[in-house]
Structure formats: C-alpha cells, structure tokens
Design a protein around this motif. Structure first.
Motif, mmCIF file in Angstrom:
data_model
loop_
_atom_site.group_PDB
_atom_site.id
_atom_site.type_symbol
_atom_site.label_atom_id
_atom_site.label_comp_id
_atom_site.label_asym_id
_atom_site.label_seq_id
_atom_site.Cartn_x
_atom_site.Cartn_y
_atom_site.Cartn_z
ATOM 1 N N THR A 1 0.837 -1.194 0.000
ATOM 2 C CA THR A 1 0.000 0.000 0.000
ATOM 3 C C THR A 1 0.876 1.250 0.000
ATOM 4 O O THR A 1 2.095 1.165 0.157
ATOM 5 C CB THR A 1 -0.911 0.034 1.240
ATOM 6 O OG1 THR A 1 -0.080 0.148 2.402
ATOM 7 C CG2 THR A 1 -1.776 -1.221 1.340
ATOM 8 N N LYS A 2 0.232 2.395 -0.153
ATOM 9 C CA LYS A 2 0.979 3.651 -0.119
ATOM 10 C C LYS A 2 1.631 3.828 1.254
ATOM 11 O O LYS A 2 2.768 4.303 1.352
ATOM 12 C CB LYS A 2 0.050 4.825 -0.439
ATOM 13 C CG LYS A 2 0.783 6.147 -0.549
ATOM 14 C CD LYS A 2 -0.059 7.234 -1.179
ATOM 15 C CE LYS A 2 -1.213 7.646 -0.330
ATOM 16 N NZ LYS A 2 -1.892 8.866 -0.798
ATOM 17 N N ALA A 3 0.944 3.419 2.304
ATOM 18 C CA ALA A 3 1.510 3.522 3.654
ATOM 19 C C ALA A 3 2.763 2.656 3.785
ATOM 20 O O ALA A 3 3.750 3.061 4.421
ATOM 21 C CB ALA A 3 0.471 3.120 4.690
ATOM 22 N N ASP A 4 2.743 1.458 3.206
ATOM 23 C CA ASP A 4 3.924 0.582 3.223
ATOM 24 C C ASP A 4 5.086 1.233 2.476
ATOM 25 O O ASP A 4 6.231 1.180 2.919
ATOM 26 C CB ASP A 4 3.612 -0.772 2.581
ATOM 27 C CG ASP A 4 2.589 -1.579 3.358
ATOM 28 O OD1 ASP A 4 2.470 -1.381 4.584
ATOM 29 O OD2 ASP A 4 1.900 -2.406 2.715
ATOM 30 N N LEU A 5 4.774 1.837 1.341
ATOM 31 C CA LEU A 5 5.789 2.517 0.555
ATOM 32 C C LEU A 5 6.410 3.672 1.339
ATOM 33 O O LEU A 5 7.632 3.832 1.373
ATOM 34 C CB LEU A 5 5.175 3.039 -0.754
ATOM 35 C CG LEU A 5 6.096 3.711 -1.748
ATOM 36 C CD1 LEU A 5 7.168 2.740 -2.238
ATOM 37 C CD2 LEU A 5 5.294 4.247 -2.918
ATOM 38 N N ALA B 1 5.389 11.099 3.236
ATOM 39 C CA ALA B 1 4.007 11.010 2.772
ATOM 40 C C ALA B 1 3.625 12.223 1.927
ATOM 41 O O ALA B 1 2.947 12.092 0.907
ATOM 42 C CB ALA B 1 3.051 10.866 3.954
ATOM 43 N N VAL B 2 4.093 13.399 2.339
ATOM 44 C CA VAL B 2 3.819 14.623 1.571
ATOM 45 C C VAL B 2 4.461 14.522 0.184
ATOM 46 O O VAL B 2 3.830 14.876 -0.826
ATOM 47 C CB VAL B 2 4.331 15.866 2.333
ATOM 48 C CG1 VAL B 2 4.295 17.104 1.455
ATOM 49 C CG2 VAL B 2 3.521 16.087 3.593
ATOM 50 N N VAL B 3 5.682 14.037 0.113
ATOM 51 C CA VAL B 3 6.383 13.917 -1.164
ATOM 52 C C VAL B 3 5.708 12.871 -2.058
ATOM 53 O O VAL B 3 5.514 13.100 -3.256
ATOM 54 C CB VAL B 3 7.876 13.585 -0.951
ATOM 55 C CG1 VAL B 3 8.562 13.276 -2.269
ATOM 56 C CG2 VAL B 3 8.575 14.729 -0.238
ATOM 57 N N VAL B 4 5.352 11.737 -1.494
ATOM 58 C CA VAL B 4 4.682 10.687 -2.275
ATOM 59 C C VAL B 4 3.347 11.209 -2.805
ATOM 60 O O VAL B 4 3.017 11.014 -3.985
ATOM 61 C CB VAL B 4 4.488 9.399 -1.427
ATOM 62 C CG1 VAL B 4 3.572 8.415 -2.139
ATOM 63 C CG2 VAL B 4 5.834 8.753 -1.144
ATOM 64 N N ASP B 5 2.571 11.886 -1.972
ATOM 65 C CA ASP B 5 1.299 12.456 -2.414
ATOM 66 C C ASP B 5 1.517 13.486 -3.522
ATOM 67 O O ASP B 5 0.764 13.528 -4.501
ATOM 68 C CB ASP B 5 0.550 13.108 -1.248
ATOM 69 C CG ASP B 5 -0.056 12.084 -0.302
ATOM 70 O OD1 ASP B 5 -0.279 10.925 -0.722
ATOM 71 O OD2 ASP B 5 -0.322 12.454 0.861
ATOM 72 N N SER C 1 10.894 5.953 4.296
ATOM 73 C CA SER C 1 11.284 6.618 5.535
ATOM 74 C C SER C 1 12.437 5.873 6.212
ATOM 75 O O SER C 1 13.406 6.485 6.660
ATOM 76 C CB SER C 1 10.088 6.724 6.472
ATOM 77 O OG SER C 1 10.469 7.301 7.698
ATOM 78 N N GLU C 2 12.330 4.554 6.270
ATOM 79 C CA GLU C 2 13.373 3.744 6.908
ATOM 80 C C GLU C 2 14.698 3.810 6.126
ATOM 81 O O GLU C 2 15.763 3.831 6.716
ATOM 82 C CB GLU C 2 12.909 2.292 7.031
ATOM 83 C CG GLU C 2 11.814 2.105 8.061
ATOM 84 C CD GLU C 2 11.198 0.710 8.032
ATOM 85 O OE1 GLU C 2 11.517 -0.085 7.115
ATOM 86 O OE2 GLU C 2 10.364 0.433 8.914
ATOM 87 N N ASN C 3 14.603 3.837 4.794
ATOM 88 C CA ASN C 3 15.809 3.843 3.959
ATOM 89 C C ASN C 3 16.504 5.201 3.896
ATOM 90 O O ASN C 3 17.705 5.271 3.646
ATOM 91 C CB ASN C 3 15.498 3.371 2.545
ATOM 92 C CG ASN C 3 15.185 1.896 2.481
ATOM 93 O OD1 ASN C 3 15.538 1.136 3.377
ATOM 94 N ND2 ASN C 3 14.510 1.483 1.440
ATOM 95 N N THR C 4 15.752 6.278 4.111
ATOM 96 C CA THR C 4 16.329 7.611 3.968
ATOM 97 C C THR C 4 16.544 8.332 5.287
ATOM 98 O O THR C 4 17.305 9.297 5.344
ATOM 99 C CB THR C 4 15.431 8.507 3.092
ATOM 100 O OG1 THR C 4 14.155 8.643 3.729
ATOM 101 C CG2 THR C 4 15.266 7.937 1.705
#
Length: 95
Positions: free
Chosen positions: A2-6, A22-26, A11-14
């Motif tokens: 899901t988008k939340a998983d993404l 979430a703001v950037v993905v949106d 977040s964990e990788n960066t």
C-alpha cells in the motif's frame, strides 16, 4: 503493498520522517495525475512510461440480453514498464 507501506520503506531507507515522505509521495502522485489530465505523457527512465491511449469505438454486447451496444471511443491511461525494470524482476518468484 500500500501507499503507507511505501512511505514506511522510504522513511526507513532515507531517515526522513514518515510525515514528510508522505507529503512527497502524495505530491508525486498528484503531479502524475495532473500532468496526464492535461494530455502529457510521463517517462521515468529505468522505471516506465505513463501515456494516454485512445481506444477505438466498437460494438459491445450486453451479457444479460445479448443485445449489441455501441461503445464510444475513449481515452484511457496506460503504463508500460521499461526494459530495465522488466529485466530486474523477471527472475523474482511469486508466492
């Protein structure tokens, strides 16, 4: 996924907090939708291409009544994966 998983994975990788990710993905998803709504295509090298295709008018069939129904021409969004992307996932086994 899901988008939340993404958002969580990015977040964990960066190390960037989830709220900012979430703001950037949106914003990315909105930019893709907005650009395609304006008739543009989007190419992300190494990933794929978002395009609009026009489907020809055709004669369909109502499955309940078996009556022929005209289906008008329409524009639909499509996505084509890049060769690089396909090659990266070709050997991945599904569950």
């Amino acid at each position: 996924m899901t988008k939340a998983d993404l958002v969580k994975i990015i977040s964990e990788n960066t190390g960037i907090i989830r709220k900012d990710v979430a703001v950037v993905v949106d914003a990315l998803l909105y930019a893709i939708k907005d650009s395609m709504a304006k008739g543009n295509h989007i190419e992300i090298r190494g990933f794929g291409t978002f395009k609009l295709k026009t489907r020809k008018p055709r004669v369909g069939r109502n499955p309940k009544t078996d009556q022929k129904v005209p289906v008008p021409a329409r524009t639909v969004p499509t996505f084509k994966f890049s060769r690089e992307f396909k090659n990266a996932v070709v050997n991945v086994k599904t569950k």
